[in-house]
Design a protein around this motif. Structure first.
Motif, mmCIF file in Angstrom:
data_model
loop_
_atom_site.group_PDB
_atom_site.id
_atom_site.type_symbol
_atom_site.label_atom_id
_atom_site.label_comp_id
_atom_site.label_asym_id
_atom_site.label_seq_id
_atom_site.Cartn_x
_atom_site.Cartn_y
_atom_site.Cartn_z
ATOM 1 N N PHE A 4 75.947 -11.812 54.663
ATOM 2 C CA PHE A 4 74.690 -11.063 54.653
ATOM 3 C C PHE A 4 74.850 -9.976 53.596
ATOM 4 O O PHE A 4 75.696 -9.091 53.737
ATOM 5 C CB PHE A 4 74.432 -10.452 56.029
ATOM 6 C CG PHE A 4 73.106 -9.754 56.182
ATOM 7 C CD1 PHE A 4 72.098 -10.311 56.957
ATOM 8 C CD2 PHE A 4 72.855 -8.523 55.577
ATOM 9 C CE1 PHE A 4 70.877 -9.654 57.116
ATOM 10 C CE2 PHE A 4 71.654 -7.873 55.732
ATOM 11 C CZ PHE A 4 70.652 -8.443 56.495
ATOM 12 N N ILE A 124 69.582 -21.468 59.166
ATOM 13 C CA ILE A 124 69.779 -20.746 57.909
ATOM 14 C C ILE A 124 70.665 -21.562 56.987
ATOM 15 O O ILE A 124 71.699 -22.091 57.400
ATOM 16 C CB ILE A 124 70.424 -19.367 58.176
ATOM 17 C CG1 ILE A 124 69.481 -18.497 59.023
ATOM 18 C CG2 ILE A 124 70.757 -18.653 56.862
ATOM 19 C CD1 ILE A 124 70.140 -17.220 59.523
ATOM 20 N N ILE A 128 72.442 -14.885 53.922
ATOM 21 C CA ILE A 128 71.175 -14.165 53.795
ATOM 22 C C ILE A 128 71.318 -13.081 52.728
ATOM 23 O O ILE A 128 72.326 -12.372 52.665
ATOM 24 C CB ILE A 128 70.772 -13.528 55.138
ATOM 25 C CG1 ILE A 128 70.357 -14.604 56.135
ATOM 26 C CG2 ILE A 128 69.640 -12.517 54.955
ATOM 27 C CD1 ILE A 128 69.021 -15.262 55.848
ATOM 28 N N SER A 129 70.283 -12.944 51.900
ATOM 29 C CA SER A 129 70.244 -11.908 50.870
ATOM 30 C C SER A 129 68.939 -11.140 50.987
ATOM 31 O O SER A 129 67.872 -11.733 51.135
ATOM 32 C CB SER A 129 70.347 -12.543 49.476
ATOM 33 O OG SER A 129 70.173 -11.579 48.463
ATOM 34 N N TYR A 157 63.772 -11.215 52.299
ATOM 35 C CA TYR A 157 65.017 -11.805 52.772
ATOM 36 C C TYR A 157 64.975 -13.277 52.375
ATOM 37 O O TYR A 157 63.928 -13.931 52.496
ATOM 38 C CB TYR A 157 65.139 -11.713 54.291
ATOM 39 C CG TYR A 157 65.512 -10.362 54.832
ATOM 40 C CD1 TYR A 157 66.847 -9.959 54.880
ATOM 41 C CD2 TYR A 157 64.548 -9.496 55.336
ATOM 42 C CE1 TYR A 157 67.209 -8.727 55.412
ATOM 43 C CE2 TYR A 157 64.893 -8.261 55.868
ATOM 44 C CZ TYR A 157 66.222 -7.892 55.904
ATOM 45 O OH TYR A 157 66.575 -6.657 56.422
ATOM 46 N N ARG A 158 66.114 -13.829 51.943
ATOM 47 C CA ARG A 158 66.138 -15.234 51.576
ATOM 48 C C ARG A 158 67.503 -15.844 51.880
ATOM 49 O O ARG A 158 68.508 -15.146 52.005
ATOM 50 C CB ARG A 158 65.818 -15.421 50.094
ATOM 51 C CG ARG A 158 66.836 -14.830 49.127
ATOM 52 C CD ARG A 158 66.602 -15.355 47.719
ATOM 53 N NE ARG A 158 66.706 -16.806 47.677
ATOM 54 C CZ ARG A 158 66.236 -17.557 46.675
ATOM 55 N NH1 ARG A 158 65.646 -17.006 45.637
ATOM 56 N NH2 ARG A 158 66.374 -18.873 46.706
ATOM 57 N N ASP A 159 67.504 -17.184 51.999
ATOM 58 C CA ASP A 159 68.748 -17.933 52.052
ATOM 59 C C ASP A 159 68.768 -18.887 50.862
ATOM 60 O O ASP A 159 67.992 -18.705 49.909
ATOM 61 C CB ASP A 159 68.906 -18.658 53.393
ATOM 62 C CG ASP A 159 67.838 -19.725 53.647
ATOM 63 O OD1 ASP A 159 67.004 -19.989 52.748
ATOM 64 O OD2 ASP A 159 67.845 -20.313 54.753
ATOM 65 N N THR A 164 63.139 -16.224 53.843
ATOM 66 C CA THR A 164 63.142 -16.251 55.307
ATOM 67 C C THR A 164 62.239 -15.179 55.899
ATOM 68 O O THR A 164 61.782 -15.317 57.033
ATOM 69 C CB THR A 164 64.571 -16.080 55.861
ATOM 70 O OG1 THR A 164 65.125 -14.857 55.353
ATOM 71 C CG2 THR A 164 65.456 -17.249 55.436
ATOM 72 N N SER A 165 61.992 -14.093 55.151
ATOM 73 C CA SER A 165 61.076 -13.035 55.599
ATOM 74 C C SER A 165 60.331 -12.472 54.395
ATOM 75 O O SER A 165 60.957 -12.050 53.420
ATOM 76 C CB SER A 165 61.814 -11.905 56.314
ATOM 77 O OG SER A 165 62.470 -12.375 57.469
ATOM 78 N N ASP A 172 58.053 -13.752 59.190
ATOM 79 C CA ASP A 172 59.189 -14.646 59.058
ATOM 80 C C ASP A 172 58.748 -16.065 58.729
ATOM 81 O O ASP A 172 57.602 -16.454 58.973
ATOM 82 C CB ASP A 172 60.005 -14.664 60.351
ATOM 83 C CG ASP A 172 60.732 -13.361 60.604
ATOM 84 O OD1 ASP A 172 60.959 -12.614 59.627
ATOM 85 O OD2 ASP A 172 61.071 -13.088 61.767
#
Length: 234
Positions: A4, A124, A128-129, A157-159, A164-165, A172
């Motif tokens: 993360f 996921i 997560i970034s 937020y991304r994978d 992701t958000s 989300d």
């Protein structure tokens, strides 16, 4: 182990933010009776004390988050995730029960105003970034079927697969949504202001305590700051 990470592009805008990163394992999320219904009722009733002022923007909590959202590109009408919950409860339209996990983190958000995100850890892709979007990163919101990619300059937020958000603490992705069958969860909660940190840590302790007590899960909490921008989780 997965990572993360909060990227430098985020810290340039929000150098003082502190983020709780919580992993939840062995979750039992099926029976609503696991969580006492009075918890949600009491949390809804507490909103009048948390944000007593009218209009809602006159409350420091709401004002600070709205100012934060002016610092990056957002979709029209995007707010931090808890504002809508607080607004509904304040107007006498209480937040309803969804499932045990969601009820527990909604209770904490209603009591304290801190946003809490929850993703199904098993869905996921990679780590997560938290970063500023280049634009076009794929995203489809919970409850939607049409893709709605990220805007250039938006905090996301991304994978490895996509967003992701959206708009930081707003909506989300359907792809990583938690369900009643989810057993392993990645949660995160942002503390916007340094002067809120003590209350934030207290809220995270209460949150994880309730998850362990009522849902039979194990939890681990770590914190990300500009000085320590990465944590490992599993």
């Amino acid at each position: 182990m997965s990572q993360f990470t909060v990227q430098p592009s985020f810290w340039k805008i929000f150098p003082d933010v502190k983020i709780a990163v919580i992993t939840v394992h062995h979750l039992d999320n099926h029976q609503k009776e696991q969580v006492p219904p009075e918890m949600l009722a009491e949390a809804n009733a507490s909103v009048a004390d948390l944000i007593p002022n009218e209009p809602i923007s006159a409350n420091p909590l709401i004002h600070e988050w709205r100012q934060a959202f002016k610092k990056f590109k957002t979709k029209k009408g995007a707010r931090f995730a808890v504002e809508n919950l607080l607004k509904r409860a304040k107007k006498g339209n209480p937040v309803r029960s969804i499932d045990p996990l969601v009820d527990i983190y909604n209770v904490e958000s209603l009591r304290t105003g801190f946003p809490i995100g929850a993703l199904d850890l098993q869905k996921i892709q990679g780590g997560i970034s938290l970063e500023v979007a280049k634009g076009g990163e794929p995203f489809t919101a919970i409850g939607e079927d049409e893709p709605d990619p990220a805007l250039p300059g938006e905090v996301i937020y991304r994978d490895e697969e996509g967003v992701t958000s959206r708009c930081w603490a707003w909506r989300d992705a359907k792809r990583v949504e938690t369900t009643e069958d989810s057993t392993d969860i990645l949660m995160y909660s942002e503390c916007l202001k340094p002067e809120w940190r003590q209350d934030h840590e207290r809220a995270m302790t209460e949150l994880t305590g309730n998850i362990e007590k009522y849902l039979g899960a194990t939890t681990k909490t770590q914190y990300v700051t500009k000085e320590q921008p990465t944590v490992m989780y599993e």
